[in-house]
Motif scaffolding. Structure first.
Motif, PDB file in Angstrom:
ATOM      1  N   LYS A  94     -86.498 -88.957  29.781  1.00 57.24           N
ATOM      2  CA  LYS A  94     -85.722 -88.492  28.632  1.00 57.24           C
ATOM      3  C   LYS A  94     -84.465 -89.352  28.526  1.00 57.24           C
ATOM      4  N   SER A  95     -84.345 -90.128  27.450  1.00 58.61           N
ATOM      5  CA  SER A  95     -83.171 -90.963  27.224  1.00 58.61           C
ATOM      6  C   SER A  95     -82.177 -90.235  26.320  1.00 58.61           C
ATOM      7  N   PHE A  96     -80.897 -90.490  26.544  1.00 56.43           N
ATOM      8  CA  PHE A  96     -79.839 -89.867  25.760  1.00 56.43           C
ATOM      9  C   PHE A  96     -79.130 -90.922  24.910  1.00 56.43           C
ATOM     10  N   PRO A  97     -78.619 -90.553  23.745  1.00 59.82           N
ATOM     11  CA  PRO A  97     -77.908 -91.517  22.888  1.00 59.82           C
ATOM     12  C   PRO A  97     -76.687 -92.096  23.590  1.00 59.82           C
ATOM     13  N   SER A  98     -76.381 -93.348  23.267  1.00 58.23           N
ATOM     14  CA  SER A  98     -75.207 -94.000  23.833  1.00 58.23           C
ATOM     15  C   SER A  98     -73.937 -93.291  23.355  1.00 58.23           C
ATOM     16  N   VAL A  99     -72.954 -93.219  24.249  1.00 53.67           N
ATOM     17  CA  VAL A  99     -71.670 -92.578  23.945  1.00 53.67           C
ATOM     18  C   VAL A  99     -70.556 -93.581  24.211  1.00 53.67           C
ATOM     19  N   THR A 100     -69.679 -93.804  23.232  1.00 53.54           N
ATOM     20  CA  THR A 100     -68.556 -94.729  23.364  1.00 53.54           C
ATOM     21  C   THR A 100     -67.253 -93.933  23.286  1.00 53.54           C
ATOM     22  N   ASN A 101     -66.305 -94.303  24.164  1.00 49.84           N
ATOM     23  CA  ASN A 101     -65.041 -93.563  24.175  1.00 49.84           C
ATOM     24  C   ASN A 101     -64.227 -93.848  22.923  1.00 49.84           C
ATOM     25  N   ALA A 102     -63.162 -93.076  22.736  1.00 44.63           N
ATOM     26  CA  ALA A 102     -62.357 -93.182  21.513  1.00 44.63           C
ATOM     27  C   ALA A 102     -61.720 -94.550  21.365  1.00 44.63           C
ATOM     28  N   ALA A 103     -61.394 -95.202  22.486  1.00 40.84           N
ATOM     29  CA  ALA A 103     -60.764 -96.523  22.417  1.00 40.84           C
ATOM     30  C   ALA A 103     -61.758 -97.626  22.097  1.00 40.84           C
ATOM     31  N   GLY A 104     -63.061 -97.314  22.162  1.00 44.92           N
ATOM     32  CA  GLY A 104     -64.080 -98.315  21.862  1.00 44.92           C
ATOM     33  C   GLY A 104     -64.232 -99.368  22.948  1.00 44.92           C
ATOM     34  N   THR A 105     -63.853 -99.030  24.191  1.00 42.57           N
ATOM     35  CA  THR A 105     -63.910-100.019  25.272  1.00 42.57           C
ATOM     36  C   THR A 105     -65.034 -99.765  26.257  1.00 42.57           C
ATOM     37  N   ILE A 106     -65.569 -98.572  26.290  1.00 38.97           N
ATOM     38  CA  ILE A 106     -66.601 -98.209  27.271  1.00 38.97           C
ATOM     39  C   ILE A 106     -67.734 -97.483  26.568  1.00 38.97           C
ATOM     40  N   THR A 107     -68.958 -97.916  26.827  1.00 37.15           N
ATOM     41  CA  THR A 107     -70.157 -97.238  26.342  1.00 37.15           C
ATOM     42  C   THR A 107     -70.954 -96.745  27.535  1.00 37.15           C
ATOM     43  N   ILE A 108     -71.458 -95.529  27.438  1.00 31.70           N
ATOM     44  CA  ILE A 108     -72.226 -94.930  28.536  1.00 31.70           C
ATOM     45  C   ILE A 108     -73.646 -94.661  28.051  1.00 31.70           C
ATOM     46  N   ASP A 109     -74.633 -95.222  28.774  1.00 37.43           N
ATOM     47  CA  ASP A 109     -76.042 -94.946  28.528  1.00 37.43           C
ATOM     48  C   ASP A 109     -76.583 -94.144  29.699  1.00 37.43           C
ATOM     49  N   SER A 110     -77.537 -93.273  29.432  1.00 40.21           N
ATOM     50  CA  SER A 110     -78.047 -92.412  30.487  1.00 40.21           C
ATOM     51  C   SER A 110     -79.472 -91.974  30.178  1.00 40.21           C
ATOM     52  N   ALA A 111     -80.168 -91.550  31.235  1.00 38.90           N
ATOM     53  CA  ALA A 111     -81.538 -91.058  31.114  1.00 38.90           C
ATOM     54  C   ALA A 111     -81.823 -90.116  32.270  1.00 38.90           C
ATOM     55  N   VAL A 112     -82.775 -89.214  32.063  1.00 43.81           N
ATOM     56  CA  VAL A 112     -83.224 -88.299  33.106  1.00 43.81           C
ATOM     57  C   VAL A 112     -84.722 -88.491  33.299  1.00 43.81           C
ATOM     58  N   TYR A 113     -85.147 -88.654  34.547  1.00 49.40           N
ATOM     59  CA  TYR A 113     -86.541 -88.868  34.890  1.00 49.40           C
ATOM     60  C   TYR A 113     -87.078 -87.626  35.599  1.00 49.40           C
ATOM     61  N   GLN A 114     -88.238 -87.177  35.149  1.00 52.57           N
ATOM     62  CA  GLN A 114     -88.913 -86.070  35.827  1.00 52.57           C
ATOM     63  C   GLN A 114     -89.930 -86.663  36.797  1.00 52.57           C
ATOM     64  N   LEU A 115     -89.761 -86.377  38.086  1.00 54.40           N
ATOM     65  CA  LEU A 115     -90.572 -86.983  39.133  1.00 54.40           C
ATOM     66  C   LEU A 115     -91.295 -85.911  39.925  1.00 54.40           C
ATOM     67  N   VAL A 116     -92.234 -86.368  40.759  1.00 54.76           N
ATOM     68  CA  VAL A 116     -92.944 -85.497  41.688  1.00 54.76           C
ATOM     69  C   VAL A 116     -93.297 -86.329  42.904  1.00 54.76           C
ATOM     70  N   THR A 117     -93.370 -85.706  44.062  1.00 54.00           N
ATOM     71  CA  THR A 117     -93.731 -86.424  45.282  1.00 54.00           C
ATOM     72  C   THR A 117     -94.885 -85.743  45.978  1.00 54.00           C
ATOM     73  N   PHE A 118     -95.694 -86.577  46.649  1.00 54.08           N
ATOM     74  CA  PHE A 118     -96.770 -86.085  47.498  1.00 54.08           C
ATOM     75  C   PHE A 118     -96.635 -86.663  48.908  1.00 54.08           C
ATOM     76  N   ASP A 119     -95.467 -87.261  49.158  1.00 54.54           N
ATOM     77  CA  ASP A 119     -95.148 -87.807  50.467  1.00 54.54           C
ATOM     78  C   ASP A 119     -94.544 -86.699  51.317  1.00 54.54           C
ATOM     79  N   VAL A 120     -94.852 -86.673  52.621  1.00 56.16           N
ATOM     80  CA  VAL A 120     -94.364 -85.604  53.502  1.00 56.16           C
ATOM     81  C   VAL A 120     -93.228 -86.086  54.394  1.00 56.16           C
ATOM     82  N   ALA A 121     -92.628 -87.234  54.087  1.00 56.36           N
ATOM     83  CA  ALA A 121     -91.483 -87.707  54.864  1.00 56.36           C
ATOM     84  C   ALA A 121     -90.322 -86.727  54.687  1.00 56.36           C
TER      85      ALA A 121
END
Length: 324
Positions: A94-121
């Motif tokens: 799931k990707s999220f829209p880019s967010v830029t601060n009010a000063a226009g100097t920093i943009t933040i991109d983000s995403a969430v991954y749904q995972l599963v494991t079958f490893d027993v470590a």
């Protein structure tokens, strides 16, 4: 901050265990805390990846959040579902829209991954990079690894079961194998394959070339149109320069000539077109002189039209020429 959004995520799972869509809403709230924390404490030079829970169980989905702070004019790509997340397996992204601060100097991109494991470590780690695009090439950027603990509660019933007792039942086996039937079947299959290739082989090969040509053209159009739209809306010279790089790389693959290293004069010699020559000269003045122009998108459209003409010519050549 990380402890806070992990706590929110656990609460969302506790109250919505029967509805995965509501779980995603909880994850979205967690991502808002990530974005707010990144915007507050400044621009990070490396991506930040973290598990949204302290422990996991075998076969049960969980979430992993990835965010990156960068300059607004920087092209950033996050891994998709084809990336290897060993020892985990990916279910969705799931990707999220880019967010830029009010000063226009920093943009933040983000995403969430749904995972599963079958490893027993008992302890499992993950390090997911992001990719930055510059000068026609992508570079991976890695952050720190994040670890998560495995709860073996759902494995205990299996471990406590008594050992299975083998039950051996003798089954009659055929003593003779019909080799003649096998050889006959293989001969018929081979004969059918030869006939199909003899009758339809050339047409199949021609269609395969057309499909490959069309796929490359569509990939080029997606990249070029995105940069063209950014250049038009933001009047950004850097996006226009990247669009020309994408355009040259596509022509190089299409014509089998080193367009990526050609000068403007050499390109005009290989593609004699007055409108194209004028557009290339104008774009050289804009890029090398760093002089913005309101007609920048118009010049890029001329380059796009020239590449489309070459694509149609190559497609017509494949259709008209018989395959030898």
């Amino acid at each position: 901050m990380i402890y806070l959004f992990k706590s929110i995520y656990r609460i969302s799972l506790k109250h919505t265990c029967t509805d995965l869509k509501l779980n995603l809403i909880g994850v979205g709230l967690c991502m808002l805390f990530i974005l707010w924390g990144n915007a507050t404490f400044g621009q990070q030079s490396k991506p930040k990846g973290t598990f949204l829970t302290d422990s996991i169980e075998v076969g049960k989905p969980f979430f992993y959040a990835l965010s990156y702070s960068h300059a607004p004019n920087r092209e950033v790509f996050f891994p998709d579902t084809t990336f290897s997340y060993t020892p985990f397996e990916i279910i969705s992204k799931k990707s999220f829209p880019s967010v830029t601060n009010a000063a226009g100097t920093i943009t933040i991109d983000s995403a969430v991954y749904q995972l599963v494991t079958f490893d027993v470590a008992p302890v499992q780690t993950l390090q997911v990079p992001i990719y930055t695009f510059a000068r026609g090439d992508s570079t991976p950027v890695f952050g720190r690894k994040d670890s998560i603990f495995l709860k073996k509660s759902n494995l205990n019933p299996i471990l406590k079961k008594e050992k299975l007792q083998p039950s051996v039942v003798l089954a009659p086996l055929s003593s003779n194998f019909n080799f003649s039937r096998l050889i006959g079947t293989l001969a018929i299959a081979l004969g059918i394959a030869i006939i199909i290739y003899w009758v339809f082989g050339k047409d199949i090969y021609k269609q395969w070339r057309l499909i490959k040509l069309q796929r490359r053209h569509l990939e080029y159009l997606r990249s070029f149109n995105r940069l063209l739209r950014n250049a038009r809306e933001k009047n950004n010279i850097k996006d226009a320069e990247n669009a020309i790089i994408v355009w040259k790389n596509y022509l190089e693959r299409l014509e089998k000539k080193p367009f990526a290293t050609y000068t403007t004069r050499e390109i005009i010699d290989n593609m004699p077109d007055d409108a194209l020559a004028q557009a290339l000269k104008k774009m050289d003045g804009i890029i090398y002189g760093q002089v913005k122009s309101n007609n920048m998108d118009t010049f890029l459209e001329v380059l796009k039209t020239g590449a489309t003409k070459l694509y149609r010519s190559k497609r017509r050549q494949i259709l008209d020429n018989p395959v030898s």
